[in-house]
Each structure stands twice: as C-alpha cells, then as structure tokens.
Write an enzyme that holds these catalytic residues in place. Structure first.
Site, PDB file in Angstrom:
ATOM      1  N   CYS A  92      87.432  54.584  65.761  1.00  0.00           N
ATOM      2  CA  CYS A  92      87.914  53.211  65.678  1.00  0.00           C
ATOM      3  C   CYS A  92      87.965  52.534  67.045  1.00  0.00           C
ATOM      4  O   CYS A  92      87.616  51.364  67.179  1.00  0.00           O
ATOM      5  CB  CYS A  92      89.276  53.165  65.005  1.00  0.00           C
ATOM      6  N   GLY A  93      88.402  53.264  68.066  1.00  0.00           N
ATOM      7  CA  GLY A  93      88.485  52.662  69.387  1.00  0.00           C
ATOM      8  C   GLY A  93      87.124  52.357  69.970  1.00  0.00           C
ATOM      9  O   GLY A  93      86.915  51.303  70.584  1.00  0.00           O
TER      10      GLY A  93
END
Length: 307
Positions: A92-93
């Site tokens: 996600c990051g």
C-alpha cells in the site's frame, strides 16, 4: 423338482444386482496460490477505470454528500488528479508513492517494479510493507527526485495549516492510518495500518474569509467554489476540512474528515499480532510501528524551497 417326464430340473432364481456406485464427484478446484490469488478489491477493480480530472470525481462525491456540509460556511475545493493503481500484496505504501509520483512528475517513466526493487535494496521493506515514515521519505527522494518533508507530532496543531496549504498548492501527501472495511480511517491501534496519498482538500470557511476575485463558483454545484489559476489556499477562517485521497484497494477517490484521519494517524501503535506471527519477515523500525508511523506524514515537494 421333477418335470412331467420325471427328470429333475433346477429351480430358476433371479438375482437382483445392486446398481454400480455413482462416479465420485470431480475434485474441488484448487485455490490459486501466491501472486495469482486475487483479493476481493482486485476482482472489483477489474474492468473498471478511474474517473479522470481534477474536479470530476470530487464533484460526484460532493453531490452525493451535499447534505453533510454546513450551510453556514463557504466551501472551497482544491484537488489535483492522481491516477489509480491497485496493490498486489502488502504494497500500500509503495503504491501510494507511485500515485504521488505521477502527480509530481507525470512524464517520468517510474514503474512499480523499480520502486519495489529500490525499497528492498535499501532495506526499507521485505514484503512490500513500509512501517517507517522516515524510510518512506528517503525512498521518495531517491525514486522521484523530489524533496520529502516528514512531519512529526500529528496532523493537528502547527502542522494543520501546513498540511492544508501544501494540498491547496497542488502537492501530494503520503499519510499512514488505520483502514476500516470501507477504506475509511478507523482506530485499531495500528492493526490495520495502511497508506494513502492525499491530493486535495475541501475547506469550509467563514463567510468573508476569501477574496472573491480568486475564486469562481463551480458550474454544477453553485455552493462550491473553485480556485482560479495561480490562487493560493486560504490561511484563515477554516472551520472544517475534508481530505481527498486514494489508496491501493480502490480506483475511486475517498473523501475523509480531516479530524477523523488525524485521530487514526495518531494512534498507530503496533503491528497486527496475527500478522506479526504469520512467519513472514517484515522490516519494522526500532521502537516499532508507533515509533515509525504514529503522528507522522510525508509531504512531497516538487522542488526544495530556497532559503
């Protein structure tokens, strides 16, 4: 027994044979493994496309939630479109960083493969996870060539106006938070830690706080003001604020209360115990998730300011 001629004959009997057993059912399909297994959010995203444009999708969101905004305030929208990307695994990051990069350098040929490879080579991640805002800032500067400003101490207080001005100036922010089932911010002590990229803000201001020459009414929503080219964000009179953000499990923009996002960001304390015990290797900074993420955001600047 004997027949009419005195010969012995055998008694004829009929034997009922049991029907053959039915063929066994086919084996159940084997679940896909590894990267081939699709998550629900990946399946939902297939065949869809994001709504493009700085104001098109935010306008749709505001139309659906028009009754949620105070009628005694003037509402101003600032947003810069970022493309969507669905994450594959715990990335996600890194996906949020890729989306932010498209806003800062739309002509750059930056691939997810390059971001993942760089993050692994630098020791920032093992599976794609990023549990350190400091590592995120370093990675952003390396792969984008921007200036990454890491704020600590939470998203309120002195950082509040800094965050609003940054978004109003059309520059992205990478924000860790706890993700609820509908992608919105929640408070799970970091067990649902997730990254999003914020690219816009909706501000509710007291009447008379704006220079009317710097703004124009939206053609579809007359109560909504849009900034004219070159207009900077307001520095006073802000009474309410919402963030426009994207994250790696949906193609759509999310509209979140800045207050709720601030609360979620502040309480990131620990990794999900189930995840910590799943046998995988994760890169967690000294001091844990609380030290690496809580109360921190990363502002990405196209250029480093000059003194």
């Amino acid at each position: 027994m004997q027949n009419a001629w005195g010969w012995k004959t055998a008694r004829m009997t009929t034997v009922q044979l049991a029907p053959p057993p039915p063929a066994p059912p086919p084996p159940p399909p084997q679940p896909e493994t590894g990267s081939r297994k699709k998550k629900l959010y990946q399946a939902i995203a297939e065949g869809r496309a994001p709504v493009e444009g700085d104001h098109e999708e935010p306008r749709l969101l505001l139309t659906k939630r028009e009754s949620s905004f105070r009628k005694d305030l003037q509402w101003v929208l600032f947003n810069k479109f970022v493309p969507s990307l669905i994450q594959d695994g715990p990335q996600c990051g890194l996906v949020a960083l890729w989306m932010a990069a498209q806003l800062l350098q739309p002509s750059a040929d930056l691939s997810m493969e390059n971001i993942v490879k760089t993050a692994m080579n630098q020791g920032y991640t093992a599976q794609g996870e990023i549990f350190s805002a400091h590592h995120m800032a370093l990675l952003a500067e390396e792969v984008i060539g921007c200036w990454a400003e890491r704020l600590t101490g939470g998203m309120g207080g002195a950082n509040f106006c800094h965050i609003l001005k940054h978004l109003a100036d059309g520059q992205p922010i990478l924000i860790p938070y706890d993700e609820d089932f509908n992608h919105e911010p929640c408070r799970r002590s970091g067990h649902r830690a997730h990254w999003a990229v914020a690219s816009g803000v909706l501000l509710g201001l007291t009447h008379g706080s704006l220079n009317s020459e710097d703004f124009c009414a939206d053609p579809a929503l007359p109560w909504l003001l849009l900034p004219r080219h070159g207009c900077s964000g307001p520095t006073a009179g802000v009474q309410d604020a919402f963030i426009f953000a994207k994250q790696g499990k949906s193609l759509r923009y999310q509209l979140w209360s800045l207050e709720l996002l601030t609360q979620s960001n502040a309480q990131l304390k620990e990794m999900d115990p189930q995840r910590a015990a799943d046998g995988s290797v994760y890169i967690v900074p000294q001091g844990g998730v609380g030290q690496g993420l809580a109360g921190q955001v990363v502002l990405l600047h196209a250029n480093r300011p000059t003194d």
